[in-house]
Design an enzyme around this catalytic site. Structure first.
Site, PDB file in Angstrom:
ATOM      1  N   HIS A  79      43.834  27.529  29.538  1.00 43.80           N
ATOM      2  CA  HIS A  79      42.991  28.622  30.006  1.00 43.80           C
ATOM      3  C   HIS A  79      41.584  28.138  30.238  1.00 43.80           C
ATOM      4  O   HIS A  79      40.637  28.896  30.265  1.00 43.80           O
ATOM      5  CB  HIS A  79      42.937  29.758  28.991  1.00 43.80           C
ATOM      6  CG  HIS A  79      44.262  30.087  28.425  1.00 43.80           C
ATOM      7  ND1 HIS A  79      44.805  29.392  27.383  1.00 43.80           N
ATOM      8  CD2 HIS A  79      45.171  31.028  28.778  1.00 43.80           C
ATOM      9  CE1 HIS A  79      46.005  29.887  27.121  1.00 43.80           C
ATOM     10  NE2 HIS A  79      46.248  30.867  27.935  1.00 43.80           N
TER      11      HIS A  79
ATOM     12  N   HIS B   5      50.472  31.481  33.916  1.00 43.30           N
ATOM     13  CA  HIS B   5      51.040  30.168  33.616  1.00 43.30           C
ATOM     14  C   HIS B   5      52.376  29.961  34.323  1.00 43.30           C
ATOM     15  O   HIS B   5      53.150  29.094  33.945  1.00 43.30           O
ATOM     16  CB  HIS B   5      51.258  30.019  32.110  1.00 43.30           C
ATOM     17  CG  HIS B   5      50.033  30.265  31.306  1.00 43.30           C
ATOM     18  ND1 HIS B   5      48.889  29.546  31.500  1.00 43.30           N
ATOM     19  CD2 HIS B   5      49.754  31.179  30.342  1.00 43.30           C
ATOM     20  CE1 HIS B   5      47.950  29.991  30.670  1.00 43.30           C
ATOM     21  NE2 HIS B   5      48.458  30.991  29.962  1.00 43.30           N
TER      22      HIS B   5
END
Ligand SMILES: Nc1ncnc2c1ncn2[C@@H]1O[C@H](COP(=O)(O)OP(=O)(O)O)[C@@H](O)[C@H]1O
Ligand SMILES: Nc1ncnc2c1ncn2[C@@H]1O[C@H](COP(=O)(O)OP(=O)(O)O)[C@@H](O)[C@H]1O
Ligand SMILES: [Mg+2]
Ligand SMILES: [Mg+2]
Ligand SMILES: [Mg+2]
Ligand SMILES: [Mg+2]
Lengths: 216, 335, 335, 216
Positions: free
Chosen positions: B218, B56
């Site tokens: 995700h 991320h």
């Protein structure tokens, strides 16, 4: 003629677990594939990483009790995996530290150990059977193990088929926990990766215990 | 098929080395953990630890710095950090009056941070948790605390850090964080799946020409799959969902901090287009935008797509968001 | 195949709207041209206009702001701006002592800015040009002024702007710019072609598993095609080429400003990995790195790849680069 | 029986150019494809944008001289295209403003106009024939036009085949200018997009002039 397998010493348990863990590594791609449909595609990668770390830690460790062997696996998995499954699988094994020390593994110890593992998991997640998680295989497996009247091998066989059946049936469920929970209907048809890992574990445990069993 | 310049086994190491290489202020690594600290925020009664899975970037390790987090801990790609590592960073930040763990609300993070918090408490360290749950796509508004955390992490963290910097008590900082979190809503859209760093293959199925509104960081499924749509209609549709959610929870929105966040391989060109249409839609709804950031703040490897975050502002939150802050992930801009 | 959220016919409009939406300081559009100005750099004797094709966001329009460019002009995607528009921005910035056009050295830009400069001079406006030519892959070091300009544009622009801000005379600013330009070298690598915003198809052929070192910002061919290579060896190989080029031109490099720049869809994770290995290699070569930036500064739509830029520093250039500056494309960070 | 076409008035020139420009739009994809191999893949997009803008400007304009017609095309191309080709093609036509005003287009005017265009281009780029640019088609075309003894149609036919031949031959050259210049040997085999555009232009001009020609 087969002799019944009644109990294992720590070194046998260590071998048994090491062999069993390696089937997660072998099934890595299939597990990733399931998680690709339901989550973020990494359950195979994650659990193989945990399995490898656990195997490494078994190989370097010296264990005087069965509890230590299981706890070593749990610690290695929890630390190396991270994620939901690292905590859940890790804790399940690591809880072995919390029950009375035993120098042999028999069905009673195994039940005590896994039941404590389950209890600790339940303190951390509200997932119930039917919620499409690892519990859909774990709970049937532990129930079989607990209810089994036979020797260790027979009990493990029973647990393995309950876990496998539970994992298969999880395909039809709608997820309530973990990354899959927003999928709704789209999740139908794919078995839960965590439940599949549980089935792989119990299947391996039964098979490898048989191989250990003093046969003619 | 996509090759990454790093592999799973060296990705997080590489992130830490890179942060240390590029940071204008000192970032210390904690042992051999995927954890870092910045020791300069000395006026704080509550210290702030953030974290989550890797993949991320610039979150989470990049969020440490002056006016930002004191510590950050990463897991492997898309896996929450393990409790030992969380605890190690916690201990590295002692002594302090108390620690706040601030992270996105995911099963894995809740489990691991929760476990670490218990272990820390057992060692006499005061720990409270703020779970950011800004993703309106991930649960109904009457179950808002079950939502996932996405780019909203950053505004919430920024507010909490600034409250700590002005010397607020531990419980005031915590309360402020709950408020900032309750006032923050986001929605993302995926245009193409991220490629796995392991296999180079798409991490989920999203046929070319389809998009998924509400996709998580995700690749968790969202609320609406539809055909490709240009910004002109897509952005208003997304904002309508966010604004409706504010409304349904009784929060009237007349002023907001805005973040347009790229998920990985959406171009800056496109993000600016999103920003432009976000402004137009908010203006139509009479919403002031004193703080408006566009860039890559919370990504999902090379997923194509973006998210829009709105934090309702009052004077307090606006001041906190405007307070000086520097980190690789987010810095305050002065006009 | 890749769909963009904008199409060729509205992309640049969208960029301008987005910049105005997200900017904390006022950015004015010039008529209906793809041009913008920022009017706050009032102390300058020389005003600075930068520009080039679109598709490189945050460049070029994003480079206006306090301590940065006074004006910027964009062309369509990968096409230099037309002379009428360049002239329009030039006129919007009058009166001033003189204008500096700063742009990357490409045929199209040289032709259009050159033409506009003549027309401006015919109207009595003083104009000089700085053509950034930092891409060491694009010509031999004895023909350095024929090289293409890539991410080096930003450090050169930043130095020139800071020199103008400290009140330097027109010719001093220009001289400083020539120095900064001569001291700036870059090298890029493409890992995957950008997708055309028109067709969604790759803009050039680069088979999966191959990379092209020295690829230009529009997919112009580079110096070496080879098989995929991880950062550990790729970054040292690229830096060796840059360092050799400094050496071969008699510039000894003991201190450098470093920019690790993503070309579009290379992840922040990977850029940090590049940064880490850049640091290691420079350290081995005894090169100080007082300023080190990692991010997306000059992109090529969604090309995968990155560039590394080094500007040799003396005290003057270091001070100029550290002077306060804010723009969407580049802002100074304070430790 | 055919009558020779000797000259055109501004309105005929306007129609002739508008028709001719539209072939760039028709060839857009092929031109992009060539530029994909040698440059940034946009020459077709860029020149069609220019062609469309020029057609629009022809349609709205009122022209009393041939020079104005060509200059309008040049201005529209220069402004709408940008890039190297926008300047070069734009200037080539826009230079018509700089030669004596003429109310008819005959071969002499056309030569004067294009020669001035070429002169202005040469002041801006050092590219020479052989450098794999638009010049590899433009210079042969203008030479043919200048040396032609026949009527306008015949001269344009000649220019078209010279341009086409030049564009084709450019395939074997190594580029020295523009984005392609770092390609070296890898550029062999693909004709230059700019040269191809020049060939398309002259081919269209000849064909459309024939259609205008007062036939039996
Ligand atoms: N809250 C939870 N309770 C029970 N099991 C869970 C929970 N969250 C996740 N799981 C299990 O973990 C599995 C996913 O593991 P993994 O993919 O390794 O982790 P992650 O979701 O962090 O990527 C799921 O298939 C499910 O069985
Ligand atoms: N310096 C130059 N001199 C002559 N012709 C040039 C020059 N630069 C480019 N060209 C011509 O322009 C063509 C490319 O046009 P185009 O693709 O539209 O512009 P760009 O290169 O800006 O993308 C080349 O094929 C070549 O014929
Ligand atoms: Mg997973
Ligand atoms: Mg994961
Ligand atoms: Mg171009
Ligand atoms: Mg081109």
């Amino acid at each position: 003629m087969e002799k019944n397998l009644e109990s294992l010493n720590p070194s046998q348990v260590k071998d048994l677990l090491a062999k069993t863990l390696s089937s997660w590594i072998a099934e890595r791609d299939r597990l990733n594939e399931l998680d690709r449909a339901l989550g973020d595609g990494d359950h195979g990668t994650t659990i193989s990483r945990g399995a490898q770390a656990a195997i490494d830690s078994l190989q370097t460790g010296n264990f005087s009790s069965v509890n230590q062997v299981f706890a070593a696996v749990g610690r290695a998995m929890m630390t190396s995996m991270g994620g939901a499954s690292g905590m859940l699988f890790g804790l399940f094994f690591r809880s072995a530290e919390k029950i009375p020390v035993s120098e042999v593994l028999d069905l009673g110890t195994l039940n005590a150990l896994f039941d404590r593992g389950l209890e600790d998991l339940r303190a951390r997640t509200k997932a119930q059977p039917g919620d499409k998680t690892m519990f859909d295989a774990l709970i049937p497996a532990l129930t079989s193990l607990r209810e089994s009247q036979g020797d260790l091998i027979a009990a493990l066989d029973q647990a393995a088929s309950s876990a496998t059946e539970g994992a298969q049936k999880s395909a039809e469920l709608i997820p309530k926990f973990g990354r899959a929970k927003t999928l709704g209907e789209r999740a139908r048809g794919t078995p839960d990766p965590g439940a599949t890992s549980v089935a792989i574990f119990f299947t391996g445990l039964a098979a490898n215990a048989k191989a250990l069993s003093p046969q003619s | 098929m996509r090759e990454y310049l790093v592999k799973t086994n060296n990705a997080v190491e590489a992130v830490i080395q890179g942060l240390q290489a590029t940071s204008p202020f000192p970032i210390e690594r904690v042992g051999s953990h995927f954890g870092v600290t910045y020791r300069g925020n000395s006026a704080r009664k509550a210290k702030l630890l953030t974290g989550g899975g890797s993949g991320h970037e610039p979150l989470f390790l990049g969020a440490v710095g002056p006016g930002m987090a004191d510590g950050a801990i990463a897991g492997e790609i898309f896996a929450a950090p393990n409790p030992d590592s969380i605890l190690a960073v916690t201990e590295a930040l002692q002594p302090c009056e108390g620690m706040i763990y601030l992270y996105g609300n995911y099963s894995g993070d809740v489990l691991n941070f929760g476990f670490a918090a218990e272990e820390a408490r057992a060692k006499g360290i005061k720990v409270e948790e703020i779970r950011v749950h800004d993703d309106v796509a991930s649960a109904a508004s009457d179950a808002a605390t079950e939502r996932r955390g996405i780019a909203g992490d950053i505004f919430v963290l920024k507010c909490v850090a600034a409250a700590a910097d002005r010397g607020d008590s531990f419980s005031d900082v915590l309360g402020l964080g709950e408020k900032a979190s309750a006032w923050t809503r986001s929605l993302g859209v995926a245009l193409r799946a991220a490629a796995s760093i392991d296999t180079g293959q798409p991490m989920f199925e999203l046929p070319v020409g389809e998009i998924e509104i509400g996709m998580g960081l995700h690749g968790e499924m969202g609320v609406q799959r539809s055909t490709f749509e240009p910004v002109e209609t897509l952005v208003p549709r997304m904002l309508d969902l966010i604004l409706a959610d504010f409304e349904s929870t009784g929060l009237s929105l007349d002023r907001a901090a805005v973040m347009v966040n790229g998920l990985g391989s959406t171009t800056v060109l496109e993000l600016l287009a999103v920003a432009g249409h976000t402004k137009i839609t908010l203006e139509k709804n009479g919403i002031q935008r004193p703080l408006f950031r566009t860039g890559q703040f919370a990504t999902s490897l090379d997923m194509a797509g973006f998210s829009i975050t709105l934090t309702k502002l009052d004077d307090e939150l606006e001041n906190l968001l405007n307070a000086d802050a520097h980190s690789f992930a987010y810095s305050t801009l002065r006009p």
